[in-house]
Design a protein around this motif. Structure first.
Motif, PDB file in Angstrom:
ATOM      1  N   ILE A  46     -12.199  -5.877   1.656  1.00 29.14           N
ATOM      2  CA  ILE A  46     -11.647  -5.340   0.410  1.00 29.14           C
ATOM      3  C   ILE A  46     -10.845  -4.071   0.705  1.00 29.14           C
ATOM      4  N   ASP A  47     -11.382  -3.197   1.547  1.00 33.11           N
ATOM      5  CA  ASP A  47     -10.660  -1.961   1.914  1.00 33.11           C
ATOM      6  C   ASP A  47      -9.336  -2.282   2.607  1.00 33.11           C
ATOM      7  N   GLN A  48      -9.346  -3.254   3.516  1.00 36.03           N
ATOM      8  CA  GLN A  48      -8.118  -3.623   4.222  1.00 36.03           C
ATOM      9  C   GLN A  48      -7.099  -4.229   3.253  1.00 36.03           C
ATOM     10  N   LEU A  49      -7.567  -5.021   2.309  1.00 34.09           N
ATOM     11  CA  LEU A  49      -6.652  -5.553   1.294  1.00 34.09           C
ATOM     12  C   LEU A  49      -6.050  -4.420   0.472  1.00 34.09           C
ATOM     13  N   ASN A  50      -6.883  -3.461   0.097  1.00 35.29           N
ATOM     14  CA  ASN A  50      -6.397  -2.349  -0.729  1.00 35.29           C
ATOM     15  C   ASN A  50      -5.446  -1.412   0.012  1.00 35.29           C
ATOM     16  N   GLU A  51      -5.359  -1.530   1.320  1.00 35.79           N
ATOM     17  CA  GLU A  51      -4.390  -0.753   2.099  1.00 35.79           C
ATOM     18  C   GLU A  51      -2.995  -1.392   2.089  1.00 35.79           C
ATOM     19  N   LEU A  52      -2.911  -2.664   1.701  1.00 39.66           N
ATOM     20  CA  LEU A  52      -1.634  -3.378   1.772  1.00 39.66           C
ATOM     21  C   LEU A  52      -0.516  -2.752   0.942  1.00 39.66           C
ATOM     22  N   PRO A  53      -0.780  -2.220  -0.264  1.00 36.54           N
ATOM     23  CA  PRO A  53       0.335  -1.619  -1.013  1.00 36.54           C
ATOM     24  C   PRO A  53       1.015  -0.462  -0.284  1.00 36.54           C
ATOM     25  N   CYS A  54       0.310   0.220   0.592  1.00 34.09           N
ATOM     26  CA  CYS A  54       0.915   1.309   1.370  1.00 34.09           C
ATOM     27  C   CYS A  54       1.721   0.778   2.554  1.00 34.09           C
ATOM     28  N   GLN A  55       1.513  -0.487   2.882  1.00 36.76           N
ATOM     29  CA  GLN A  55       2.155  -1.073   4.056  1.00 36.76           C
ATOM     30  C   GLN A  55       3.284  -2.045   3.723  1.00 36.76           C
ATOM     31  N   ILE A  56       3.295  -2.549   2.480  1.00 34.20           N
ATOM     32  CA  ILE A  56       4.252  -3.591   2.111  1.00 34.20           C
ATOM     33  C   ILE A  56       5.036  -3.135   0.887  1.00 34.20           C
ATOM     34  N   ASP A  57       6.305  -2.850   1.084  1.00 31.63           N
ATOM     35  CA  ASP A  57       7.153  -2.299   0.021  1.00 31.63           C
ATOM     36  C   ASP A  57       7.325  -3.229  -1.176  1.00 31.63           C
ATOM     37  N   GLU A  58       7.212  -4.516  -0.964  1.00 33.62           N
ATOM     38  CA  GLU A  58       7.454  -5.476  -2.045  1.00 33.62           C
ATOM     39  C   GLU A  58       6.414  -5.411  -3.160  1.00 33.62           C
ATOM     40  N   ILE A  59       5.242  -4.869  -2.878  1.00 33.14           N
ATOM     41  CA  ILE A  59       4.174  -4.808  -3.884  1.00 33.14           C
ATOM     42  C   ILE A  59       4.512  -3.739  -4.919  1.00 33.14           C
ATOM     43  N   ARG A  60       4.581  -4.130  -6.190  1.00 39.25           N
ATOM     44  CA  ARG A  60       4.883  -3.195  -7.287  1.00 39.25           C
ATOM     45  C   ARG A  60       3.612  -2.687  -7.968  1.00 39.25           C
TER      46      ARG A  60
ATOM     47  N   ASP B  87       8.749  -7.998  -7.798  1.00 39.99           N
ATOM     48  CA  ASP B  87      10.002  -8.079  -8.550  1.00 39.99           C
ATOM     49  C   ASP B  87      10.533  -9.503  -8.652  1.00 39.99           C
ATOM     50  N   THR B  88      10.363 -10.282  -7.581  1.00 33.92           N
ATOM     51  CA  THR B  88      10.898 -11.639  -7.529  1.00 33.92           C
ATOM     52  C   THR B  88       9.963 -12.544  -6.742  1.00 33.92           C
ATOM     53  N   LEU B  89      10.219 -13.844  -6.839  1.00 36.41           N
ATOM     54  CA  LEU B  89       9.466 -14.804  -6.049  1.00 36.41           C
ATOM     55  C   LEU B  89       9.737 -14.600  -4.555  1.00 36.41           C
ATOM     56  N   ASP B  90      10.976 -14.272  -4.211  1.00 32.76           N
ATOM     57  CA  ASP B  90      11.294 -13.980  -2.804  1.00 32.76           C
ATOM     58  C   ASP B  90      10.514 -12.773  -2.290  1.00 32.76           C
ATOM     59  N   ALA B  91      10.367 -11.749  -3.124  1.00 31.70           N
ATOM     60  CA  ALA B  91       9.592 -10.567  -2.724  1.00 31.70           C
ATOM     61  C   ALA B  91       8.133 -10.944  -2.488  1.00 31.70           C
ATOM     62  N   MET B  92       7.577 -11.804  -3.358  1.00 29.62           N
ATOM     63  CA  MET B  92       6.199 -12.242  -3.164  1.00 29.62           C
ATOM     64  C   MET B  92       6.067 -13.028  -1.870  1.00 29.62           C
ATOM     65  N   ASN B  93       7.036 -13.881  -1.584  1.00 26.53           N
ATOM     66  CA  ASN B  93       6.983 -14.663  -0.346  1.00 26.53           C
ATOM     67  C   ASN B  93       7.106 -13.785   0.889  1.00 26.53           C
ATOM     68  N   ARG B  94       7.875 -12.702   0.807  1.00 24.03           N
ATOM     69  CA  ARG B  94       7.940 -11.756   1.933  1.00 24.03           C
ATOM     70  C   ARG B  94       6.577 -11.085   2.131  1.00 24.03           C
ATOM     71  N   TYR B  95       5.907 -10.739   1.047  1.00 29.26           N
ATOM     72  CA  TYR B  95       4.551 -10.177   1.116  1.00 29.26           C
ATOM     73  C   TYR B  95       3.606 -11.162   1.798  1.00 29.26           C
ATOM     74  N   LEU B  96       3.662 -12.430   1.383  1.00 27.06           N
ATOM     75  CA  LEU B  96       2.738 -13.430   1.919  1.00 27.06           C
ATOM     76  C   LEU B  96       2.901 -13.625   3.422  1.00 27.06           C
ATOM     77  N   THR B  97       4.109 -13.432   3.924  1.00 31.04           N
ATOM     78  CA  THR B  97       4.359 -13.625   5.358  1.00 31.04           C
ATOM     79  C   THR B  97       4.405 -12.313   6.134  1.00 31.04           C
TER      80      THR B  97
END
Length: 97
Positions: free
Chosen positions: A24-38, A62-72
């Protein structure tokens, strides 16, 4: 249109709380690491009904493409690779907001 990504999940029975909280902590760090997360939120279920998922992750993009960039994104992939062996149930849903 923006995209909301919703993940409902449970850890496998017997998963120790330390390992669970580390994920859970590692997941919660993702917004600081991935710009696409709003927007980002992980919440624990309080109702605890028989078919409830213990955790809900809600992320906005912002977009489906942004979500897909997050996923990868490598940071997301690393956490998922650590989490999947401990996850018992998982459901995903993406919709426009």
């Amino acid at each position: 249109m923006a995209i909301r990504h919703v993940v409902l999940f449970n850890f496998k029975p017997g998963t120790d709380e330390v390992s669970l909280r580390q994920i859970i902590d590692q997941l919660n760090e993702l917004p600081c690491q991935i710009d696409e997360i709003r927007e980002w939120s992980i919440r624990e279920d309080v109702g605890q009904r028989p078919h409830s998922s213990r955790f809900a992750l809600i992320a906005d993009f912002d977009t489906l493409d942004a979500m897909n960039r997050y996923l990868t994104h490598p940071a997301h992939v690393r956490v998922v690779e650590k989490a999947l062996p401990l996850i018992g149930d998982l459901a995903e849903h993406d919709h426009e907001i």
